[in-house]
Design an enzyme around this catalytic site. Structure first.
Site, PDB file in Angstrom:
ATOM      1  CE  LYS A 116      -2.447   2.858   3.321  1.00 12.13           C
ATOM      2  NZ  LYS A 116      -3.068   2.997   4.637  1.00 12.13           N
ATOM      3  CD1 TRP A 127     -12.782  -1.355   0.341  1.00 17.05           C
ATOM      4  CD2 TRP A 127     -11.390  -2.781   1.362  1.00 17.05           C
ATOM      5  NE1 TRP A 127     -12.940  -2.594  -0.234  1.00 17.05           N
ATOM      6  CE2 TRP A 127     -12.092  -3.475   0.365  1.00 17.05           C
ATOM      7  CE3 TRP A 127     -10.453  -3.466   2.127  1.00 17.05           C
ATOM      8  CZ2 TRP A 127     -11.913  -4.843   0.120  1.00 17.05           C
ATOM      9  CZ3 TRP A 127     -10.266  -4.819   1.884  1.00 17.05           C
ATOM     10  CH2 TRP A 127     -10.991  -5.495   0.895  1.00 17.05           C
ATOM     11  CG  HIS A 128      -6.728   2.072   4.138  1.00 12.36           C
ATOM     12  ND1 HIS A 128      -5.437   1.609   4.341  1.00 12.36           N
ATOM     13  CD2 HIS A 128      -7.553   1.152   4.696  1.00 12.36           C
ATOM     14  CE1 HIS A 128      -5.498   0.442   4.985  1.00 12.36           C
ATOM     15  NE2 HIS A 128      -6.760   0.153   5.215  1.00 12.36           N
ATOM     16  CE1 TYR A 129     -14.584   5.701   1.326  1.00 10.93           C
ATOM     17  CE2 TYR A 129     -13.701   3.572   0.665  1.00 10.93           C
ATOM     18  CZ  TYR A 129     -14.721   4.340   1.201  1.00 10.93           C
ATOM     19  OH  TYR A 129     -15.880   3.732   1.631  1.00 10.93           O
ATOM     20  CG  HIS A 130      -7.789   9.786   3.104  1.00  6.80           C
ATOM     21  ND1 HIS A 130      -7.169   8.629   2.666  1.00  6.80           N
ATOM     22  CD2 HIS A 130      -6.941  10.794   2.780  1.00  6.80           C
ATOM     23  CE1 HIS A 130      -6.003   8.926   2.119  1.00  6.80           C
ATOM     24  NE2 HIS A 130      -5.843  10.234   2.172  1.00  6.80           N
TER      25      HIS A 130
END
Length: 535
Positions: free
Chosen positions: A386, A486-489
């Site tokens: 990542k 799934w770490h969108y921000h």
């Protein structure tokens, strides 16, 4: 026992009065909203509105081996709501009390000291808040043989020192925490509501907030209440009690929070007027700064059996990427369908889809072609990297005025060259791990890195048109096989949409507290910090 498993203060929104009054109204009972509501209930009357149902009513949520089942459920009542970014990467957002902590891979780790400093948080207060969270949801995993080989392989590959087990974010290789306990049971942010004062809180499930109501008669707009619908379609209103400190707090996530601000008239004036939304405050930064950390995974078939594991070990490299792994096969499949678990067409992973092919049929076709694969292919694990940050950013817009519909979001993966450089550097670390002495029991000696790359690229799980494989560069692999972890921000960032106290700029009595305020993803995995922030 997992909490009381049903709170006395929790009920379906259909049972709510038509009009009610509270000191605080929180929109979104997720990873931030649950700890926030529990904390505020100690001294105030709090309403927590959650659009999804209870995690305690869905046995898939609590079971590690059924991780895939929730993500691949696209029915309207699913705890996961699928969305596809304009980039063509299939993704998920939570729709359940407890939010993303109910549908994620469970890794629990704090943000680094530098991140805490840059965010302007008080270091001691942050540590105390992390400990409060950890008292309920964080466990020490016992890595099995495959995860242990990954740990040793990282160390052998120079990702040093060996930091053993720790929640802390420090350079080197470590075993992190997990929200899965020793029995593989998941503990979520919803469990933090056991800290709540029962007389101080009401939690409404299946409460779909349509908009925030403002008083616009004064010099600045003041948030006064919200309108929400229950599952039977009835409309309810909740208002703030009279009182100086009373507020509405939006904790609807990186998609939901900017979406709700826009639906409520706080956002870019031109965009809102194009949809006929009355303007409350022209705020062009709402929906800007959307980022999703790109993730790429290499599948490594194993000659020997491997345990079923989600993320337990992480390598925090010096090259701008994090290395993690997951092993086992038929996760969540219960042998009904073959699945690569975390990485499968059903969850949208390994599926970067050109717009014309983003159909359920296309995804079903990919799933079908995986079923034809030989059993031995499914014995092994994925080692993923990542990219930290990331530096590439995009934006979010409304498609329509329906709060149940996904907004349109573009992340612009790898538009910043540094993200691509970090991805390539991370893949090179993975190559060293695969060829390390420590990992030799879990990889076939005759597989070259190029063959593994081609195999990962060749899986029928990615519907994207492929570049010519003969000259498979690492840059091309990064672009061709990009997926989400799934770490969108972003979307309501500090300094752009909210101030350092998370108050929405230009309006009163309104805050945003969740991952939409982040300028970068915290630590290697964000859930611990989102829960900490809520506290």
């Amino acid at each position: 026992v997992r909490g009381s498993m049903s709170y006395t203060f929790m009920k379906d929104a259909a049972l709510a009065p038509n009009v009610s009054y509270y000191d605080y109204i929180i929109v979104g009972g997720g990873t931030a909203g649950c700890p926030l509501a529990a904390t505020l209930s100690e001294r105030s009357r709090v309403l927590l509105l959650e659009r999804g149902g209870s995690p305690y009513d869905d046995e898939r949520v609590g079971d590690m081996t059924r991780f895939v089942d929730t993500l691949s459920d696209t029915s309207p009542g699913s705890p996961a709501q699928r969305f596809v970014s304009e980039d063509g990467v299939i993704n998920s957002r939570a729709r359940v009390l407890g939010g993303g902590s109910c549908i994620n891979a469970g890794f629990y780790t704090r943000a680094g000291d530098g991140y805490v400093r840059d965010a302007g948080w008080d270091a001691e207060a942050a540590r105390a808040a992390y400990r409060w969270v950890e008292g309920v949801v964080a466990f020490r995993p016992e890595p099995g043989p495959w995860q242990s080989a990954l740990q040793m392989g990282l160390l052998e590959s120079g990702v040093a020192p060996d930091n053993g087990f720790t929640f802390d974010h420090i350079d080197g290789t470590k075993v992190g925490g997990s929200i899965f306990d020793a029995d593989g049971r998941r503990h979520t942010a919803a469990d933090l509501l056991r800290y709540a004062r029962a007389d101080g809180i009401d939690v409404l499930l299946r409460a779909r907030v349509a908009k925030i109501l403002f008083d616009v008669t004064g010099r600045r707009p003041v948030a006064r209440g919200v309108v929400f619908h229950d599952s039977e379609g009835r409309t309810h209103e909740a208002y703030l009690n009279k009182g100086r400190g009373n507020e509405i707090i939006v904790s609807a996530g990186a998609l939901g929070s900017p979406q709700l601000l826009m639906l409520s008239g706080v956002g870019p004036a031109n965009h809102l007027s194009s949809l006929g939304i009355p303007l409350v405050h022209d705020q062009p930064e709402v929906g800007q700064g959307m980022s999703d950390n790109p993730m790429n995974a290499i599948y490594v078939p194993s000659p020997s059996p491997v345990e079923i594991s989600l993320i337990q070990v992480v390598g925090i490299t010096q090259v701008g990427s994090y290395i993690e792994g997951a092993s086992g096969y038929n996760w969540g499949g219960r042998h009904r369908h073959r699945s690569f678990g975390m990485f499968s067409p059903q969850t949208g992973q390994l599926a970067t889809v050109p717009p014309k092919q983003r159909t359920p049929e296309a995804i079903a076709l990919a799933a079908e072609s995986m079923r034809q694969l030989d059993d031995s292919v499914f014995r092994g694990g994925f080692i993923l990297e990542k990219v930290l940050g990331p530096l590439s950013t995009g934006h979010l817009e409304l498609r329509n005025r329906d709060p149940d519909h996904n907004p349109s979001v573009t992340f612009n993966y790898f538009s910043h060259p540094e993200d691509l450089r970090r991805c390539v550097a991370g893949l090179s670390v993975i190559e060293r791990v695969i060829h390390s002495k420590a990992f030799e029991n879990f990889t076939y000696p005759h597989f070259s890195m190029e063959e593994l790359l081609n195999m990962s690229t060749g899986f029928p799980v990615n519907l994207m048109p492929r570049h010519d494989n003969d000259s498979m560069s690492l840059e091309l692999f990064c672009r061709d096989t990009v997926m989400t972890i799934w770490h969108y921000h972003g979307g309501c960032q500090v300094g752009r949409v909210v101030d350092t106290e998370y108050r929405v700029l230009g309006v009163d009595a309104l805050r945003v507290i969740d991952g939409s305020t982040f300028n970068a993803s915290p630590g290697t995995n964000p859930q611990a910090t989102v829960m900490m922030l809520g506290r």
